[in-house]
Write an enzyme that holds these catalytic residues in place. Structure first.
Site, PDB file in Angstrom:
ATOM      1  N   ARG A 140       0.840  -1.216   0.000  1.00 17.36           N
ATOM      2  CA  ARG A 140       0.000   0.000   0.000  1.00 17.36           C
ATOM      3  C   ARG A 140       0.875   1.267   0.000  1.00 17.36           C
ATOM      4  O   ARG A 140       0.572   2.250   0.686  1.00 17.36           O
ATOM      5  CB  ARG A 140      -0.942   0.042   1.213  1.00 17.36           C
ATOM      6  CG  ARG A 140      -1.945  -1.093   1.289  1.00 17.36           C
ATOM      7  CD  ARG A 140      -2.980  -0.993   0.172  1.00 17.36           C
ATOM      8  NE  ARG A 140      -4.067  -1.923   0.381  1.00 17.36           N
ATOM      9  CZ  ARG A 140      -4.046  -3.216   0.002  1.00 17.36           C
ATOM     10  NH1 ARG A 140      -2.980  -3.711  -0.622  1.00 17.36           N
ATOM     11  NH2 ARG A 140      -5.095  -3.986   0.210  1.00 17.36           N
ATOM     12  N   GLU A 194      -4.829   3.935   5.879  1.00 17.07           N
ATOM     13  CA  GLU A 194      -4.589   3.661   4.458  1.00 17.07           C
ATOM     14  C   GLU A 194      -5.268   4.742   3.618  1.00 17.07           C
ATOM     15  O   GLU A 194      -4.760   5.160   2.580  1.00 17.07           O
ATOM     16  CB  GLU A 194      -5.175   2.289   4.083  1.00 17.07           C
ATOM     17  CG  GLU A 194      -4.934   1.945   2.629  1.00 17.07           C
ATOM     18  CD  GLU A 194      -5.872   0.880   2.087  1.00 17.07           C
ATOM     19  OE1 GLU A 194      -5.680  -0.289   2.407  1.00 17.07           O
ATOM     20  OE2 GLU A 194      -6.764   1.243   1.297  1.00 17.07           O
ATOM     21  N   SER A 231     -10.695  -0.737   3.429  1.00 17.85           N
ATOM     22  CA  SER A 231      -9.940  -0.815   4.688  1.00 17.85           C
ATOM     23  C   SER A 231      -9.511   0.593   5.087  1.00 17.85           C
ATOM     24  O   SER A 231      -8.881   1.295   4.291  1.00 17.85           O
ATOM     25  CB  SER A 231      -8.669  -1.650   4.502  1.00 17.85           C
ATOM     26  OG  SER A 231      -8.970  -2.940   4.047  1.00 17.85           O
TER      27      SER A 231
HETATM   28  P1  FAD Z   1      -9.125   8.614  -5.159  1.00 23.59           P
HETATM   29  O1  FAD Z   1      -9.785   8.239  -3.889  1.00 23.59           O
HETATM   30  O2  FAD Z   1      -9.859   9.529  -6.079  1.00 23.59           O
HETATM   31  O3  FAD Z   1      -7.694   9.246  -4.844  1.00 23.59           O
HETATM   32  C1  FAD Z   1      -6.800   8.599  -3.959  1.00 23.59           C
HETATM   33  C2  FAD Z   1      -5.521   9.439  -3.880  1.00 23.59           C
HETATM   34  O4  FAD Z   1      -4.865   9.454  -5.140  1.00 23.59           O
HETATM   35  C3  FAD Z   1      -5.788  10.904  -3.549  1.00 23.59           C
HETATM   36  O5  FAD Z   1      -4.718  11.374  -2.773  1.00 23.59           O
HETATM   37  C4  FAD Z   1      -5.808  11.580  -4.913  1.00 23.59           C
HETATM   38  O6  FAD Z   1      -5.478  12.953  -4.850  1.00 23.59           O
HETATM   39  C5  FAD Z   1      -4.758  10.794  -5.668  1.00 23.59           C
HETATM   40  N1  FAD Z   1      -4.996  10.667  -7.110  1.00 23.59           N
HETATM   41  C6  FAD Z   1      -6.080  10.099  -7.706  1.00 23.59           C
HETATM   42  N2  FAD Z   1      -5.911  10.096  -9.053  1.00 23.59           N
HETATM   43  C7  FAD Z   1      -4.710  10.668  -9.297  1.00 23.59           C
HETATM   44  C8  FAD Z   1      -3.974  10.966 -10.490  1.00 23.59           C
HETATM   45  N3  FAD Z   1      -4.459  10.670 -11.706  1.00 23.59           N
HETATM   46  N4  FAD Z   1      -2.772  11.569 -10.358  1.00 23.59           N
HETATM   47  C9  FAD Z   1      -2.260  11.893  -9.142  1.00 23.59           C
HETATM   48  N5  FAD Z   1      -2.915  11.655  -7.979  1.00 23.59           N
HETATM   49  C10 FAD Z   1      -4.130  11.049  -8.073  1.00 23.59           C
HETATM   50  N6  FAD Z   1      -7.689  -0.767  -2.257  1.00 23.59           N
HETATM   51  C11 FAD Z   1      -6.863  -1.828  -2.390  1.00 23.59           C
HETATM   52  O7  FAD Z   1      -5.648  -1.663  -2.580  1.00 23.59           O
HETATM   53  N7  FAD Z   1      -7.335  -3.106  -2.337  1.00 23.59           N
HETATM   54  C12 FAD Z   1      -8.631  -3.389  -2.144  1.00 23.59           C
HETATM   55  O8  FAD Z   1      -9.027  -4.548  -2.084  1.00 23.59           O
HETATM   56  C13 FAD Z   1      -9.538  -2.289  -1.993  1.00 23.59           C
HETATM   57  N8  FAD Z   1     -10.854  -2.514  -1.787  1.00 23.59           N
HETATM   58  C14 FAD Z   1     -11.700  -1.451  -1.633  1.00 23.59           C
HETATM   59  C15 FAD Z   1     -13.060  -1.720  -1.431  1.00 23.59           C
HETATM   60  C16 FAD Z   1     -13.972  -0.692  -1.302  1.00 23.59           C
HETATM   61  C17 FAD Z   1     -15.435  -0.997  -1.091  1.00 23.59           C
HETATM   62  C18 FAD Z   1     -13.509   0.655  -1.381  1.00 23.59           C
HETATM   63  C19 FAD Z   1     -14.494   1.788  -1.291  1.00 23.59           C
HETATM   64  C20 FAD Z   1     -12.170   0.936  -1.575  1.00 23.59           C
HETATM   65  C21 FAD Z   1     -11.243  -0.129  -1.689  1.00 23.59           C
HETATM   66  N9  FAD Z   1      -9.866   0.099  -1.889  1.00 23.59           N
HETATM   67  C22 FAD Z   1      -9.019  -0.968  -2.059  1.00 23.59           C
HETATM   68  C23 FAD Z   1      -9.329   1.479  -1.925  1.00 23.59           C
HETATM   69  C24 FAD Z   1      -9.453   2.167  -3.317  1.00 23.59           C
HETATM   70  O9  FAD Z   1     -10.341   1.488  -4.135  1.00 23.59           O
HETATM   71  C25 FAD Z   1      -8.090   2.245  -4.023  1.00 23.59           C
HETATM   72  O10 FAD Z   1      -7.159   2.944  -3.218  1.00 23.59           O
HETATM   73  C26 FAD Z   1      -8.172   2.959  -5.380  1.00 23.59           C
HETATM   74  O11 FAD Z   1      -6.959   2.825  -6.081  1.00 23.59           O
HETATM   75  C27 FAD Z   1      -8.531   4.449  -5.252  1.00 23.59           C
HETATM   76  O12 FAD Z   1      -8.814   4.935  -6.552  1.00 23.59           O
HETATM   77  P2  FAD Z   1      -9.593   6.291  -6.760  1.00 23.59           P
HETATM   78  O13 FAD Z   1      -9.548   6.628  -8.211  1.00 23.59           O
HETATM   79  O14 FAD Z   1     -10.955   6.203  -6.161  1.00 23.59           O
HETATM   80  O15 FAD Z   1      -8.688   7.298  -5.943  1.00 23.59           O
HETATM   81  N1  EPU Z   2     -10.703 -10.397  10.708  1.00 16.32           N
HETATM   82  C1  EPU Z   2     -11.238 -10.181  11.959  1.00 16.32           C
HETATM   83  N2  EPU Z   2     -12.377  -9.457  12.046  1.00 16.32           N
HETATM   84  C2  EPU Z   2     -13.022  -8.956  10.953  1.00 16.32           C
HETATM   85  C3  EPU Z   2     -12.484  -9.203   9.677  1.00 16.32           C
HETATM   86  C4  EPU Z   2     -11.313  -9.932   9.575  1.00 16.32           C
HETATM   87  O1  EPU Z   2     -10.698 -10.625  12.972  1.00 16.32           O
HETATM   88  O2  EPU Z   2     -14.050  -8.275  11.136  1.00 16.32           O
HETATM   89  C5  EPU Z   2      -9.416 -11.117  10.611  1.00 16.32           C
HETATM   90  C6  EPU Z   2      -9.535 -12.581  10.271  1.00 16.32           C
HETATM   91  O3  EPU Z   2      -8.514 -13.257  10.989  1.00 16.32           O
HETATM   92  C7  EPU Z   2      -9.227 -12.614   8.787  1.00 16.32           C
HETATM   93  C8  EPU Z   2      -8.216 -11.504   8.650  1.00 16.32           C
HETATM   94  O4  EPU Z   2      -8.633 -10.522   9.594  1.00 16.32           O
HETATM   95  O5  EPU Z   2      -8.693 -13.847   8.409  1.00 16.32           O
HETATM   96  C9  EPU Z   2      -8.092 -10.899   7.254  1.00 16.32           C
HETATM   97  O6  EPU Z   2      -9.352 -10.393   6.843  1.00 16.32           O
HETATM   98  P1  EPU Z   2      -9.694 -10.168   5.290  1.00 16.32           P
HETATM   99  O7  EPU Z   2      -9.405 -11.425   4.539  1.00 16.32           O
HETATM  100  O8  EPU Z   2     -11.063  -9.606   5.208  1.00 16.32           O
HETATM  101  O9  EPU Z   2      -8.612  -9.144   4.786  1.00 16.32           O
HETATM  102  P2  EPU Z   2      -8.014  -7.795   5.396  1.00 16.32           P
HETATM  103  O10 EPU Z   2      -6.621  -8.069   5.845  1.00 16.32           O
HETATM  104  O11 EPU Z   2      -8.926  -7.157   6.388  1.00 16.32           O
HETATM  105  C10 EPU Z   2      -6.912  -7.033   3.169  1.00 16.32           C
HETATM  106  C11 EPU Z   2      -6.811  -5.747   2.425  1.00 16.32           C
HETATM  107  C12 EPU Z   2      -8.048  -5.565   1.555  1.00 16.32           C
HETATM  108  C13 EPU Z   2      -8.129  -6.711   0.550  1.00 16.32           C
HETATM  109  C14 EPU Z   2      -8.230  -8.005   1.344  1.00 16.32           C
HETATM  110  C15 EPU Z   2      -8.216  -9.233   0.435  1.00 16.32           C
HETATM  111  C16 EPU Z   2      -5.462  -4.222   3.736  1.00 16.32           C
HETATM  112  C17 EPU Z   2      -5.436  -3.052   4.637  1.00 16.32           C
HETATM  113  N3  EPU Z   2      -6.663  -4.630   3.340  1.00 16.32           N
HETATM  114  O12 EPU Z   2      -7.987  -6.902   4.081  1.00 16.32           O
HETATM  115  O13 EPU Z   2      -7.909  -4.352   0.828  1.00 16.32           O
HETATM  116  O14 EPU Z   2      -9.252  -6.577  -0.285  1.00 16.32           O
HETATM  117  O15 EPU Z   2      -7.099  -8.116   2.251  1.00 16.32           O
HETATM  118  O16 EPU Z   2      -6.956  -9.415  -0.092  1.00 16.32           O
HETATM  119  O17 EPU Z   2      -4.404  -4.727   3.361  1.00 16.32           O
HETATM  120  C18 EPU Z   2      -8.369  -1.999   0.950  1.00 16.32           C
HETATM  121  O18 EPU Z   2      -7.138  -1.847   0.872  1.00 16.32           O
HETATM  122  O19 EPU Z   2      -9.172  -1.047   1.010  1.00 16.32           O
HETATM  123  C19 EPU Z   2      -8.889  -3.359   0.986  1.00 16.32           C
HETATM  124  C20 EPU Z   2     -10.192  -3.623   1.101  1.00 16.32           C
END
Ligand code: FAD
Ligand code: EPU
Length: 339
Positions: free
Chosen positions: A164, A334, A238
């Protein structure tokens, strides 16, 4: 390209926060951003680039200029027998790039299905899920210097990707507009289904030799069962990163909490699920006013509808403090907190 005033950002951030941009501009081409930098930049003391707004917490009205990135398009740059190089313009929805590649039978980003947002933001935190990260397929990006409007290429090494993390969260923070991102996909099956429930879902569907589409579908199914859809419940995924701690620190905590989960890292450290730490502090499913921790995923902070950005931030600080007091671990956000 018009610069508008006092525009609500409610539909431009996935927390659904109803804050205003003092000035707002949507851009659709490279010329737009270059013109903006050359002609308008000096008129605004603050700038915020928005892609899908899925990784920001807007604590209050945004002073200065908000730039909404609508520069879209996907191009195949070149291909050989084994690989294909795909360039996408930064405002393209990430999941559209995934579907484009998966539908063609190309491997590499199927595990990253359904992550919200744009491809332009994906390198900033090196998006990751289900055992894959952007860096695994990343070739280079084109960025526009926000001071000079000149274009610069960042290679994978120059991006300094980590968990990240990238250079765009450190010395290059706020200095560039990411314009395009090039990925290298594989035409040969190159699958990774070891993580989480992917294998289990494939078995339930009786799929023995999964292709990219099967894996993408499985990941979508798992994600939809765990994470709240921002259309129904405001959130930014997250809220905190999963912390990395030393083995010594881990052993200390394990003596008191023998059931603490961990992932072993190559450097000998342990990664701890922040969701577990937060759940142990009693936050899971807890609602405080208009905000709280999601009932199925303690790491996801939510907006029940009328939360203020600052209310969510104060709640995040309470969560952070209680984890620090109980475990001695400082959780790092994050989400990009815009104050
Ligand atoms: P924004 O929120 O619009 O911007 C994020 C940052 O980047 C800001 O600082 C912004 O100024 C900057 N920025 C955006 N575009 C540009 C550009 N073109 N040039 C320079 N700076 C820029 N993330 C994960 O890694 N893994 C996951 O599994 C994951 N799951 C998610 C699930 C949900 C339901 C949600 C809501 C979010 C999740 N995220 C996850 C976080 C998010 O989706 C990612 O961080 C994504 O890359 C953000 O993209 P965005 O276009 O919405 O960025
Ligand atoms: N767990 C709990 N309580 C909960 C949920 C999870 O105790 O309410 C524990 C369990 O032990 C579980 C572990 O946490 O096994 C991991 O949970 P999960 O698989 O849901 O993944 P996570 O570590 O919470 C990360 C990323 C996610 C990504 C998933 C799947 C980060 C900060 N988050 O979540 O990314 O989608 O793994 O790979 O690394 C994001 O970055 O926004 C994001 C959603």
């Amino acid at each position: 390209m018009d610069i508008l005033e006092q525009i609500s950002l409610k539909s431009y951030n996935t927390f659904g926060l109803d804050v205003k941009a003092q000035h707002f501009c949507a851009i659709t081409s490279k010329e737009d951003i270059e013109q903006l930098i050359k002609k308008e930049w000096k008129n605004f003391h603050r700038h915020l680039i928005l892609g899908g707004g899925s990784n920001v917490l807007l604590c209050k009205d945004v002073e200065g200029l908000v730039i909404k990135n609508n520069i879209v398009g996907i191009e195949i740059l070149k291909e050989d027998e084994n690989n294909v190089w795909v360039k996408s313009y930064s405002g393209t929805t990430w999941h559209d790039v995934v579907l484009f590649c998966v539908d063609k039978g190309w491997y590499g980003i199927e595990n990253l299905s359904l992550i919200p947002g744009t491809i332009g933001a994906a390198p900033i935190q090196n998006i990751g899920a289900y055992g894959a990260e952007l860096k695994d397929v990343f070739v280079e990006l084109e960025a526009i210097d926000l001071e000079t409007a000149s274009t610069k290429i960042f290679t994978k090494e120059q991006c300094q990707f980590g968990y990240r993390d990238s250079i765009f969260k450190h010395e290059a923070k706020g200095k560039y507009f990411i314009f395009s991102v090039t990925l290298k996909l594989s035409k040969q099956p190159n699958i990774n289904i070891a993580y989480g429930d992917i294998q289990k879902v494939l078995e339930e569907k009786n799929i023995q030799s999964p292709n990219a589409k099967n894996i993408s579908d499985a990941v979508i199914q798992i994600r939809e069962s765990k994470l709240p859809n921002p259309k129904d419940l405001g959130n930014a995924g997250s809220f905190f990163k999963n912390p990395e701690i030393t083995t010594t620190e881990f052993n200390r905590i394990q003596q008191v909490f023998p059931q603490i989960p961990k992932y072993d890292l190559a450097n000998g450290n342990k990664k701890i699920p922040a969701a577990w730490l937060i759940e142990q502090c009693g936050w899971k499913g807890k609602r405080i006013g208009e905000t709280g921790n999601h009932a199925k995923q303690a790491l996801v902070l939510v907006n029940y509808g009328n939360a203020k950005g600052n209310e969510i931030w104060q709640h995040a600080l309470h969560v952070q403090q209680s984890v620090q007091e109980k475990f001695g671990i400082l959780l790092e956000p994050e989400v990009n907190v815009i104050q």
